[in-house]
Structures are given as structure tokens and as C-alpha cells.
Design an enzyme around this catalytic site. Sequence first.
Site, short mmCIF file in Angstrom:
data_model
loop_
_atom_site.label_atom_id
_atom_site.label_comp_id
_atom_site.label_asym_id
_atom_site.label_seq_id
_atom_site.Cartn_x
_atom_site.Cartn_y
_atom_site.Cartn_z
N ASP A 24 -2.83 -2.79 -2.76
CA ASP A 24 -3.81 -1.74 -2.49
C ASP A 24 -3.26 -0.41 -2.98
O ASP A 24 -2.10 -0.29 -3.38
CB ASP A 24 -4.08 -1.67 -0.98
CG ASP A 24 -5.46 -1.13 -0.66
OD1 ASP A 24 -6.08 -0.54 -1.56
OD2 ASP A 24 -5.91 -1.27 0.49
N HIS A 31 -1.16 -0.68 5.10
CA HIS A 31 -1.75 0.66 5.25
C HIS A 31 -1.32 1.30 6.57
O HIS A 31 -0.95 2.47 6.61
CB HIS A 31 -3.27 0.57 5.18
CG HIS A 31 -3.95 1.85 5.61
ND1 HIS A 31 -3.96 2.99 4.82
CD2 HIS A 31 -4.61 2.17 6.75
CE1 HIS A 31 -4.60 3.95 5.46
NE2 HIS A 31 -5.00 3.48 6.63
N GLU A 88 10.02 5.14 -10.75
CA GLU A 88 9.43 3.80 -10.82
C GLU A 88 9.63 3.06 -9.50
O GLU A 88 10.64 3.23 -8.81
CB GLU A 88 10.06 3.01 -11.97
CG GLU A 88 9.77 3.57 -13.35
CD GLU A 88 8.30 3.48 -13.72
OE1 GLU A 88 7.54 2.82 -13.00
OE2 GLU A 88 7.92 4.08 -14.73
N ASP A 105 0.85 -1.18 0.00
CA ASP A 105 0.00 0.00 0.00
C ASP A 105 0.89 1.23 0.00
O ASP A 105 2.09 1.16 0.28
CB ASP A 105 -0.93 0.01 1.21
CG ASP A 105 -2.13 0.93 1.02
OD1 ASP A 105 -2.24 1.54 -0.07
OD2 ASP A 105 -2.96 1.05 1.94
#
Length: 859
Positions: free
Chosen positions: A701, A834, A669, A631
Site C-alpha cells: 500500500d 497502516h 532507498e 504501508d
Amino acid sequence: MTGRARGRSRGRGRTQPLPPGAPGEGMDVPEQAAAQQPGVGRGRSRGKPTATQEPTPQTKTHQLEAAKVKQVAPQQSVPSKEQPVVSRFVEAVTRPEHVVDKQGTTGQPIKVIGNYVVLKKLPDAVIFQYHVDFNPPIDSKGLRKALLREHKELLGEVRAFDGMVLFLPKKIKVAMQKDDKEEVVSKLKDGTEVKITIRLTRELNIEDPSALQLINILFRRVQEKIGLKEVGRHFYNEGQKATIPVHKVEIWPGFTTSILEYEDNVMLNVDISHKVLRLNSVLDVLYDLAQGHPKDFHTAATRNLVGSIVMTRYNNKTYRIDDITWDKNPSNTFSTRDGEISFMAYYEKAYGKKIADKSQPLLVSNPKKRDVRRGMDGPILLIPELCTMTGITDNMRADFRIMKDVTLHTQVPPEKREDIILGLMNQIKKTKEANEILSNWNLEFEKGLLHVEGRILPTEKIHTKDKQFTYKLTEADWTRDLRGVRLIQPVDLNDFLVVFADRDKDKTMEFIRTLTKVCDPMGIRVAQPRLCNLPNDRTDTFIQNIKGNVTDRTQLVICVLPRNTKDRYDAIKKLCCVDKPVPSQCVVSRTLQKNIMSVSTKIAMQLNAKLGGELWAVEIPLKNIMVIGIDSYHDSAQKGRSVFAFVASLNSALTNYYSQCVFQSSGQELGVSLRVCFTGALKVYQNKNGSLPDRIVVYRDGVSEGQIQHVYDVEVPQILETFKVQPNYNPKFAFIVVTKRISTRFVAERGGNHVNPPPGSVVDKGFTKKRWYDFYLVSQSVRQGTVAPTHYNVILDTASLKPDHFQRLTYKLCHLYYNWSGTIRVPTPCQYAHKLAFLVGQSIHKEPDLKLADRLYFL
């Protein structure tokens, strides 16, 4: 202040800013289509306005001048340039070739209604696309439209033209040339003849991306015709707004809409939306800040306003505040085609708005990426007096009374959702102008919402050290079942530090006694902690005492804080994650005043997880598998930099994890950083298990629908390259994109009533995409409003797993998040990623020490 803001304050500007709506702020849209507004950013709105008596304009001006506003240099702007429009409806094709049937079979059937209306496939629903050339070339798009408008007899009344591409609902009846083109002539005012060549390029079905783009624009016009007002990207009903005077907010109900191709149909997705507007203007906020912060007014204004989203009531547009220009005010002028004009005169002439405070500074809103692509690189200037604050601040969100009152208007129960959506469709059908827009293009919607059959996956058995149990299907919560239960792997607290201010001594001592009491049934032995009683609660006092008392043997630091202050929390976390790597737990003293047994029990479980212990588990049939969560989160301390968090499982129960964070700048990147993270995780896994994993499943995510192709083309190959580092290593691999922010909603039919689908509900047909290997899963239980499913898209699959396997593995992983004894909305590795990204992006702003990588220190 951000680096960009500092640059502006030093006068690094090239162009003269314009007010919104002034010449130079034009939008490129097809003819007969509503103007598309710039997208709204994800800026946070901070600061709760104080309830003060509104002073007169003269008093307000005096307040701002008394704050000693400093001067900065102005910035200037250039006119916008026309750029070709790229369709946003070209969908990435990621469905693996070997996947013929993506539907699972496990579970009990359930009837599901989605917030989708099917667009009928009428026989004559064909859109004709033409390319239009002008000779000699015409630069002005408005002039091109005017010239083409002269040929209504040829083209008909119904058309859409964006300056280059012409769409018609019917084929031009005049005989075309051999190369399928028609040539007509128009004249300019000076008599110059302009030859217009209209060439047929394509006949579009409604599934075509270009047709979908046009249909979406037409539906925006439909919403205008039924009286909805465009605010930002969506439409709202001002006539049905709810005002909450005590909290100084009003709530506009509205809709988010999107028409796209799905598994079997082109469908309209309609979700219910609400726009929260505050009744105070930005100028009111500035007055309050000037009163409360006379010495650091500029800093306070920047901190509270920059990043906020505001709405200009005179045209219902939303803007993100990127800076405040203190040397400009409404008396300043800007250039137009007709000469110089002041902001005051412009707003009175264009909108009939008289500006009372002539000395207020101006707000700066930078053009969005879409506007930059069109050539707009200068900022937009806004008048604080004419801007309304939007959204809910962090302080408002922390106020239970405010959120309770707002929730009454914003949360829609499942039994009302279908009625509201069908009410919108009926209103469109009854409104002549709106219905004509659809009928002119041979478009028609079905009468009801789409019904499909979903499945309810079986409940999982929760395993602890000496016990196993299940839970109620409708609740998916096992908090009560954990009382007095031994944990799978308890970690003793042999050496830990407790830091607290003297004012909180009594609460801290009671907390330690209770913590020792609740840990014993869990199997955790708690030694006497080392206590650090501080004379005051200053941040530097906490930091110095933690530094002086943490040793190499210290397992954990517990800080009892008098208040939830961000700077103190950030400083403690940065110290304990970077400078003195040790798991830490911050506890606000007021949480220890009530239900201390319950609070201490939850903290005990959290501490055990942070120290590498295991609380509970579910059965995982797949052996030697690694699951990974990725994430991202924007770094709040540095604009243009993001935090990417990588979390990988280390054991067969998928309960122990390795974690690592990397920073990425805009345009950089992620591939190199991903290889480093993967290599580190594989080494730790091999050291712990004696072998590398046979299967790897990645849950990614933080990816929008428009980024899926990039992830497929760039990130996935970089990960596959990592496997080549190990000789003869080729694991079975799957990559799944997880999307939480979706507008899809489901309700279930039960006994003639509409209710939320229970946890474990899977939908893998009807609402899914034809070109994707995807499914929806409702994994959590909600008590208010309508539950939101999570969307999963398997973009790469060499794992030899069936659709049932992916769906059940995903649901099992939603049971293993150790900060909540219940199911959560996303798989545990995603939620851990997260939490880590949020901690680093909000508080630490540096890569945590890898000594903590094998523990869940970020919970």
C-alpha cells in the site's frame, strides 16, 4: 516549528519572495491550454475558529500588535527557468508475460456501471507532432509563441505549442522538404530575421501518451468554457455552492477528470468532487489566536496554520502554508520589471483588492516539486486577509453536527451519480465554445457511461472456537453473531495494570466489573487488576506511575483518560512501545458512560488481539503461505522522514502477525530496510512452524501510480535478493500494489434501480489497464453515498495462482481485521501496516521495541 522554518527565522535566505501572479511566477503550458495549477499538498488543516464578533480593522491591528510579534529576517528569490516538460502519461508495463487472461470466473454475475465515458476512435482522430527550432535561439517562450503565431496561414487557427513542441490536428498542407520539415521566417521589432524550422516528428493516435497529455489539457479548457472554475487541480461550480452559515463553511460541487487508455478504449474518468471552503480568512484565524494565546501567539499560529491549505479568492488558486514571516507586512515592496511596488499597491492594481490591515504578517508557500523542476526555488508570499481557509479541521471533523451537515452536501448516492455525470457531458455538448474545442481536434465522446459485467464472490464462513456462521451479503457484518461466542484462542488476563485519575474512579470500577463479565463467555479469565489511582490527570503523573508499576510479568496496561489529549496519548504510547515495552490500551472516560456492555465487549476483543490471541478465522485453502502488508506514513515530527511498516503472517490461518517499523529519509532507498524486515519475519516464521513458507504474497500500500515503476525496479528485486540468504530457498512469490485513493466508482443495476455493489463485487475487465494484471474489488459495505472500490495490480507473479485465487484470497483477507467485526476496504495485513505506521508517525517517532513484534499492540 520545523527545522526549515527555524532556518528561515535565522535569515538563511537567498531570494526575494514574490506574491502569487507576480512576474517570476509563470507557468509553462501549451498554447491554447488552461494554466495548470501547482498540485495541492496533503497538509492538515488544524484548529477550529472561535465564533467571535468581527472587530474593526483598527481593533484587529491592535490585537496583533498586543501579541508582541517578534521579528525575523526576510528571504529572497530568483526568477524561474524554463525546463522541458516530461509526459505524465507514460504508463508502467507490469503485466507478467505468462498472464494471457486475467479474468476470473468464480461468483454470480452482476451488471456494473462505471464513471467512465468512452472517447470514440474516429478515423481522422490523429494528432501531428512537430518540433520547432528558432535560429537565432529565442529564450523567451512568450516571444517564440508570438513569432509562430504570425504563420496562421500555414499552421491554421487550431494548434497547441509549449515553446518547443507543436501539435496540430491536421498535417501542414504545404509541400514539405525531403526531411519532412518546413522553414519560415519571422522578424523581431528591431528587424532581426528569425528562421523557424518546423519538423514533423510523429503522427499520434489518441492512445499515445503525448496525445493523452494534450487531450487532458484540452478537456480542462472545455471545463472552463462551461463556466467551471479551476481550484487547485480540479474544476468546481461556484454558482451551485451550498453555504452553511452556522458552521462558517461553503461547499463547491465539482469534478475530477482524467483521460487515459484502459483495457479496450481510451476513456474519460469523471468523479464528483467537493471543495470545502471556510468563510473566515486566515487573518480572522490570526485575530482569534491573538486573543486566545497572547503569550505564545507565534507558537499557536504556527501550530494551527502551517500545513494548512488556503485559497486566494482573487484567482482561485490553492497554496500550502509552509511558514509565517513576521517581519514582513503588506507595506513591504518587491521588485518587478517596472521597478519596486508594495504588496498593497500590487494587489489593488492587479486585482482591485484593498488591504485593510497594514500590519498583518505574510504567509510563506514554498514551490512544489513541479515548480522547482521549472527553476522556481524562491517562496511565494501570501496576504492572510486575502486567503480563505479550506478543508475540514480535526476539531470540525470531531463535531458530529458539522459533519452531518457537510455530509448532506458531499455524499452522492448511487442513484444520482450517473445523472450528474451525464449532465456534465450534456452541458459540454450544448456549449458551443466547449464543443468546438473537441471538434477542432476531431474528438468525440460516447453518449452514456460504460457498462460491464462483474461478479459477486461467495460469502465467507466465519469460524470461532465452537461455531461457524455466515453473514448477510449486503451488510458483511457479524457483530451480533459474536455475542456469547468463545474465541479461537483466548488469552487470560493474569497480571494487568489499570491507571486512572481519581475523578474517573467510579467509571473505571464499573468498567472493570463489566469487562470481567463480558470476557467469561469468550473464554478469557480475568484476574483482579493492579489499580493505580492518580491524584491528578497530568501527563507526567500518568507516565511516572506507569513506569513505577510495570514489571516483567505485566501483560497489559489500561489507561482511563479524562480527555482525548494528543500529548498525553503520545507520551503513554511512546513509553509502552519503546521504553517499557508492554501492550497498552487507552480509554477515554466519556466512552464508558453509555452502552458500557457493548464498549467493554469491543475492548475485550481488542485486548485479546493485542495479547496475541485469535478472535475468528475464515477458511484459507492455500497452505504454508505468508501474506505481507507494507504501508508508509509521513513522520509528523520530522519533515522529510517517512515511517515504513512491515507486517507478515505467521500461521496458516493468517491471523497471527510479525511486525517491524523502519524510518526512511527523502531520497533513501527502502531496499536495505526491506531485507532486514523480511529476514526477521522469515526467521520467526521458521521458528514457529518448523519450515519456511512455500508461497509469499506481498500487498504493498502507499504507492501512487507514478511510483509503480520504481517499486517494480527497486523494491521487488531487493525482496527477491532476501530469499538467496537461505540456501536452496526459492518460494513462489507475488507482489500486489494496493491503491485506495482512486476516482473509479461503480454502481450496480438491480430491478431498474442503481444501487451500491454488494461486498465481494469484482470487476476485472473494461475499466482495467491493458498493460497491467489488475482488478477492482468492493469488499466493504456503506450505508451512505457511493461505495469506493479498491484497485489491485499484480506486478510480479511466480506464485502459480489463477486470477480467481488472487481475487478470493484478497477478499478473504478483508475479513480478518480484529478491530472490526465485518469486512474492511483493504486486506488485513495492509490495514495492520497502516495502523502501525500511523501510530509510529503520529505518536511514537521511534522504532518500537521488537519484544512486541509478535503481537498486535498497535490496534
